[in-house]
Scaffold this motif. Sequence first.
Motif, PDB file in Angstrom:
ATOM      1  N   TYR A  63     -15.857  21.740 -10.426  1.00  0.00           N
ATOM      2  CA  TYR A  63     -15.766  19.811 -10.533  1.00  0.00           C
ATOM      3  C   TYR A  63     -17.082  19.536 -10.339  1.00  0.00           C
ATOM      4  O   TYR A  63     -17.633  20.242  -9.804  1.00  0.00           O
ATOM      5  N   LEU A  64     -17.668  19.040 -11.801  1.00  0.00           N
ATOM      6  CA  LEU A  64     -19.099  19.467 -12.234  1.00  0.00           C
ATOM      7  C   LEU A  64     -19.391  18.242 -11.975  1.00  0.00           C
ATOM      8  O   LEU A  64     -18.406  17.171 -12.267  1.00  0.00           O
ATOM      9  N   PHE A  65     -19.909  17.034 -12.247  1.00  0.00           N
ATOM     10  CA  PHE A  65     -20.525  16.141 -11.439  1.00  0.00           C
ATOM     11  C   PHE A  65     -20.500  15.270 -12.755  1.00  0.00           C
ATOM     12  O   PHE A  65     -20.087  14.130 -12.669  1.00  0.00           O
ATOM     13  N   ALA A  66     -20.318  15.442 -14.224  1.00  0.00           N
ATOM     14  CA  ALA A  66     -19.868  14.839 -15.032  1.00  0.00           C
ATOM     15  C   ALA A  66     -18.407  14.649 -14.822  1.00  0.00           C
ATOM     16  O   ALA A  66     -17.448  13.309 -15.296  1.00  0.00           O
ATOM     17  N   LEU A  67     -17.791  15.662 -14.456  1.00  0.00           N
ATOM     18  CA  LEU A  67     -15.954  15.363 -14.346  1.00  0.00           C
ATOM     19  C   LEU A  67     -16.371  14.403 -13.328  1.00  0.00           C
ATOM     20  O   LEU A  67     -15.180  13.419 -13.318  1.00  0.00           O
TER      21      LEU A  67
ATOM     22  N   THR B 106     -17.104  31.932 -15.753  1.00  0.00           N
ATOM     23  CA  THR B 106     -15.945  31.930 -16.783  1.00  0.00           C
ATOM     24  C   THR B 106     -16.458  30.650 -17.152  1.00  0.00           C
ATOM     25  O   THR B 106     -16.128  30.779 -18.806  1.00  0.00           O
ATOM     26  N   LEU B 107     -16.554  29.815 -16.988  1.00  0.00           N
ATOM     27  CA  LEU B 107     -17.111  28.286 -17.575  1.00  0.00           C
ATOM     28  C   LEU B 107     -18.203  28.467 -18.240  1.00  0.00           C
ATOM     29  O   LEU B 107     -19.077  28.021 -19.318  1.00  0.00           O
ATOM     30  N   SER B 108     -19.120  29.080 -17.751  1.00  0.00           N
ATOM     31  CA  SER B 108     -20.338  29.100 -17.635  1.00  0.00           C
ATOM     32  C   SER B 108     -20.822  30.121 -19.311  1.00  0.00           C
ATOM     33  O   SER B 108     -21.397  29.651 -20.173  1.00  0.00           O
ATOM     34  N   LEU B 109     -19.790  30.863 -18.642  1.00  0.00           N
ATOM     35  CA  LEU B 109     -19.813  32.062 -20.873  1.00  0.00           C
ATOM     36  C   LEU B 109     -19.639  31.070 -21.497  1.00  0.00           C
ATOM     37  O   LEU B 109     -20.480  31.369 -22.963  1.00  0.00           O
ATOM     38  N   LEU B 110     -19.100  30.080 -21.580  1.00  0.00           N
ATOM     39  CA  LEU B 110     -18.800  29.035 -22.226  1.00  0.00           C
ATOM     40  C   LEU B 110     -19.872  28.651 -23.007  1.00  0.00           C
ATOM     41  O   LEU B 110     -20.611  28.446 -24.172  1.00  0.00           O
ATOM     42  N   ASN B 111     -20.647  28.159 -22.248  1.00  0.00           N
ATOM     43  CA  ASN B 111     -22.214  27.440 -22.312  1.00  0.00           C
ATOM     44  C   ASN B 111     -22.779  28.441 -22.905  1.00  0.00           C
ATOM     45  O   ASN B 111     -23.505  27.930 -24.027  1.00  0.00           O
ATOM     46  N   VAL B 112     -23.209  29.554 -22.128  1.00  0.00           N
ATOM     47  CA  VAL B 112     -24.137  30.728 -23.128  1.00  0.00           C
ATOM     48  C   VAL B 112     -23.877  31.255 -24.801  1.00  0.00           C
ATOM     49  O   VAL B 112     -24.201  31.012 -25.377  1.00  0.00           O
ATOM     50  N   TRP B 113     -22.587  31.482 -24.730  1.00  0.00           N
ATOM     51  CA  TRP B 113     -21.983  30.753 -25.686  1.00  0.00           C
ATOM     52  C   TRP B 113     -22.326  30.221 -27.061  1.00  0.00           C
ATOM     53  O   TRP B 113     -23.044  30.755 -28.407  1.00  0.00           O
TER      54      TRP B 113
ATOM     55  N   ILE C  57     -25.323  22.766  -9.754  1.00  0.00           N
ATOM     56  CA  ILE C  57     -26.607  23.599 -10.047  1.00  0.00           C
ATOM     57  C   ILE C  57     -26.367  24.650 -10.214  1.00  0.00           C
ATOM     58  O   ILE C  57     -27.335  25.716 -11.085  1.00  0.00           O
ATOM     59  N   ARG C  58     -25.338  25.348  -9.786  1.00  0.00           N
ATOM     60  CA  ARG C  58     -24.820  26.654  -9.596  1.00  0.00           C
ATOM     61  C   ARG C  58     -24.408  26.757 -11.504  1.00  0.00           C
ATOM     62  O   ARG C  58     -25.216  28.274 -11.485  1.00  0.00           O
ATOM     63  N   PHE C  59     -23.734  25.611 -12.240  1.00  0.00           N
ATOM     64  CA  PHE C  59     -23.932  25.974 -13.254  1.00  0.00           C
ATOM     65  C   PHE C  59     -24.706  26.344 -14.022  1.00  0.00           C
ATOM     66  O   PHE C  59     -24.922  27.194 -14.719  1.00  0.00           O
ATOM     67  N   ILE C  60     -25.935  25.657 -13.635  1.00  0.00           N
ATOM     68  CA  ILE C  60     -26.815  25.759 -14.485  1.00  0.00           C
ATOM     69  C   ILE C  60     -27.511  26.855 -14.358  1.00  0.00           C
ATOM     70  O   ILE C  60     -28.074  27.618 -15.195  1.00  0.00           O
ATOM     71  N   LEU C  61     -27.499  27.578 -12.906  1.00  0.00           N
ATOM     72  CA  LEU C  61     -28.217  28.544 -12.593  1.00  0.00           C
ATOM     73  C   LEU C  61     -27.368  29.674 -13.221  1.00  0.00           C
ATOM     74  O   LEU C  61     -28.560  30.765 -12.992  1.00  0.00           O
ATOM     75  N   MET C  62     -26.590  29.949 -13.608  1.00  0.00           N
ATOM     76  CA  MET C  62     -26.074  30.541 -14.149  1.00  0.00           C
ATOM     77  C   MET C  62     -25.854  30.535 -14.992  1.00  0.00           C
ATOM     78  O   MET C  62     -26.397  31.683 -16.016  1.00  0.00           O
ATOM     79  N   SER C  63     -26.167  29.967 -15.925  1.00  0.00           N
ATOM     80  CA  SER C  63     -25.638  29.932 -17.044  1.00  0.00           C
ATOM     81  C   SER C  63     -27.203  29.778 -18.125  1.00  0.00           C
ATOM     82  O   SER C  63     -27.586  30.521 -19.276  1.00  0.00           O
ATOM     83  N   LEU C  64     -27.780  29.203 -17.384  1.00  0.00           N
ATOM     84  CA  LEU C  64     -29.681  29.508 -18.093  1.00  0.00           C
ATOM     85  C   LEU C  64     -30.132  30.597 -18.171  1.00  0.00           C
ATOM     86  O   LEU C  64     -30.694  30.071 -19.986  1.00  0.00           O
TER      87      LEU C  64
ATOM     88  N   ILE D 229     -30.906  19.527 -19.421  1.00  0.00           N
ATOM     89  CA  ILE D 229     -30.555  18.133 -19.606  1.00  0.00           C
ATOM     90  C   ILE D 229     -28.977  18.863 -19.955  1.00  0.00           C
ATOM     91  O   ILE D 229     -28.240  17.823 -19.686  1.00  0.00           O
ATOM     92  N   ASN D 230     -28.923  19.251 -21.293  1.00  0.00           N
ATOM     93  CA  ASN D 230     -27.397  19.524 -21.532  1.00  0.00           C
ATOM     94  C   ASN D 230     -26.431  19.940 -20.685  1.00  0.00           C
ATOM     95  O   ASN D 230     -25.422  19.067 -20.187  1.00  0.00           O
ATOM     96  N   SER D 231     -26.781  20.955 -19.693  1.00  0.00           N
ATOM     97  CA  SER D 231     -25.772  21.456 -18.638  1.00  0.00           C
ATOM     98  C   SER D 231     -25.357  20.239 -17.031  1.00  0.00           C
ATOM     99  O   SER D 231     -24.679  20.819 -16.764  1.00  0.00           O
TER     100      SER D 231
END
Lengths: 429, 287
Positions: free
Chosen positions: B234-238, B149-156, B64-71, B212-214
């Motif tokens: 440690y994301l959910f998919a992991l 930093t990982l969210s930047l990869l998503n943003v890119w 959820i944090r990952f989504i809130l950062m990258s979206l 959905i993708n995130s």
Amino acid sequence: MIKRTSVILLLALITCGTLFARGGGQQTETKNVSVRFAWWGADARHEATLKAIELFMEKNPGISVEAEYQGYDGYQEKIITQLAGGNEPDLLYTHENWFTNLTAQADIFADVRTLKEIDLSVYPQGILEVFCIFDGKLQILPSTSNGFGLMVNKDFLKKYNIPEDYKWTFQNMLEQGSRINKANPNEHLFALESSAVFQYLLQNFLYSKTGRFWLDEETGKFTVTKEELAEFFTWYKALSDTGAMEPVGEGNLFTAQAYQDPKYINGQLGFLYSWAAIDPYKNVLSDKLIVVEPPYYEGGKSKAIPFQLGMGISFSGRSKALHEAASLANFIQTNEQAIMFIGTTRAMPTNPAAQEILRKTGTVDPLVLKMIEFTAANPQPRIPLLTFNSEVQDIVKDIVEQVAFGRITPAIAADRFLAEVGAKIPTKK
Amino acid sequence: MGYVYILPWLIGFIVFQAYPLGASFFYSFTDFKITGDPLWVGIKNYAAMLKNDALFYTALGNTIRFILMSLPMKIIAALLVAIILSQKIKGINFYRTLYYLPSIFGGSVAISVLWRFLFMDEGLVNRVLRTLHLPALQWLSSPEMALFTLSLLNVWQFGSSMVLFLAALKQVPEDLLEAALIDGASRVRLFFRITLPLITPVLFFNILMSVINSFQDFTGAFVITNGGPMRATYLFALKLYDEGFHYYKMGYASALSWVLFAFILVFTALFMRFSSMATYYEDGGKF
């Protein structure tokens, strides 16, 4: 009506064509047996193994071998997926440490003793009995006997006035490492990913200090005390705080491939821990590489060095080409030319005759030989197999990281180890 | 007769989608190891997830944090670049291709490895910062920074969203914008009062697809940090991967996958409900 007829005719033609093609394939299959063979490693190992396979196929024209190889990372997971799907290779390299997880699931591998193509008399019987039998079956044909030590950059030692034959102890690692990092904050004595701390540091620290492993496998009880664990975590935290060890967050980026760490490549690290497959380290350091014995606990009860069988070959119990697969494995491990092709890309062969061939022909890398010899001179007994259980490893990894980042004290870490690892022991036995 | 024509698709759907879906739902109620028969345990997996598995909540919170950062960064970047690329400038097609490329291969293992080398302590990014006499950051080695930093990869990888925004911007009627300009509206007012409302359908679509993708993001966390340091990435998919392929608990992993599906389903339903109130359609139609 015509359209309907045409569609039905078309479908019938396709079906017949498939049947004929299937018939043709069957005729070919009776003359040529295909064997799938999987292994992991770096490029040197792949090239060497492929040469040995080519030689086998020349001598056995009725057998074709499909090689499936990759790096270590993800190999075990791929094998597990294939086993679950029922499409695993006929023969594959495995590791004795995996069997604690694998044999808990199901009866997967063939008993090597039933494969007449394999000459088991060439292997030390003690090794077969201690390291290769699981659930009453000989499930892994030993391939290598491994040595354990430190992959040291001798120029780094010279820079900090440390002699090459320096006897490393856990205590002087901290002392020297602190001195090094104080002199240059960008340099560290060593790096070790947190997932390897359990096996390479904690296990050996405790065994060297007390003369016993952390777990008595017979009774399933801890033999280590809270105080002993706390001492280890205190030492480990000091390694992190003083910069003796590369920061955990940075070292973890190169899990299972520490030789790719730019600090190691650029000579900013003194050494890495490794088993005796030295090629990747040699490719990085070339003639700056030396191998030394791992550290021991000064004033402790043992200086024995971790020993493991290393990798071996297992055979799928569901294979339709079991005997051909067995012929291939026996060839690779006993044919003189194949042995020379493979050399020490998988450390030292377990087969003593193969070891002799490599020694006589000068094929064995002197560094590999040195590691094997100093390990064989003073080996530890077999490490408790629960050390390699994935859940247990991840629990310890979490604890270790929290200690390194200062989130929990060594005392709390010791408590958590006993509680959380302890909770896993009964269900895993 | 019609079924004969759709037979190839039907076979593919049954074999590759319907059967695996049904099988995984069944397995989620079993204790299923890598080989051997699944053992029925009822809702034990789901109960264990909610009551006994602290890492379930860690993984969910991180995701959820990952989504809130990258979206927000991804949507804003995509919209900004789309606005720039909607101008008539020389070589515009080249720039559009360039910005789109990361969304094609950005999720690959090779790019993740590259990201690791860019953002490690001695990586290119820190070297540039040091050259500019700026402080170097622990992009991947610090638990506080690693997820960002990982969210930047998503943003890119905003290229695909950008292309959709570009198409939407092209649909905004020029006469409306001209009329507003004549009436004295500023560019900023034009954007917020005319352009943005008219592109809300595409905006909400991009937000929905990005979320959905995130939720299912895996490659970056697996290749670069393996969920660390200290489970910060440690994301959910992991978590799902570890349970299935590391601990060999296929039943529990199946249960996790259905919980993930439920989360995405609930979010999508709520989002659709909300978006129907906030989305403008020229013809007045509702989604």
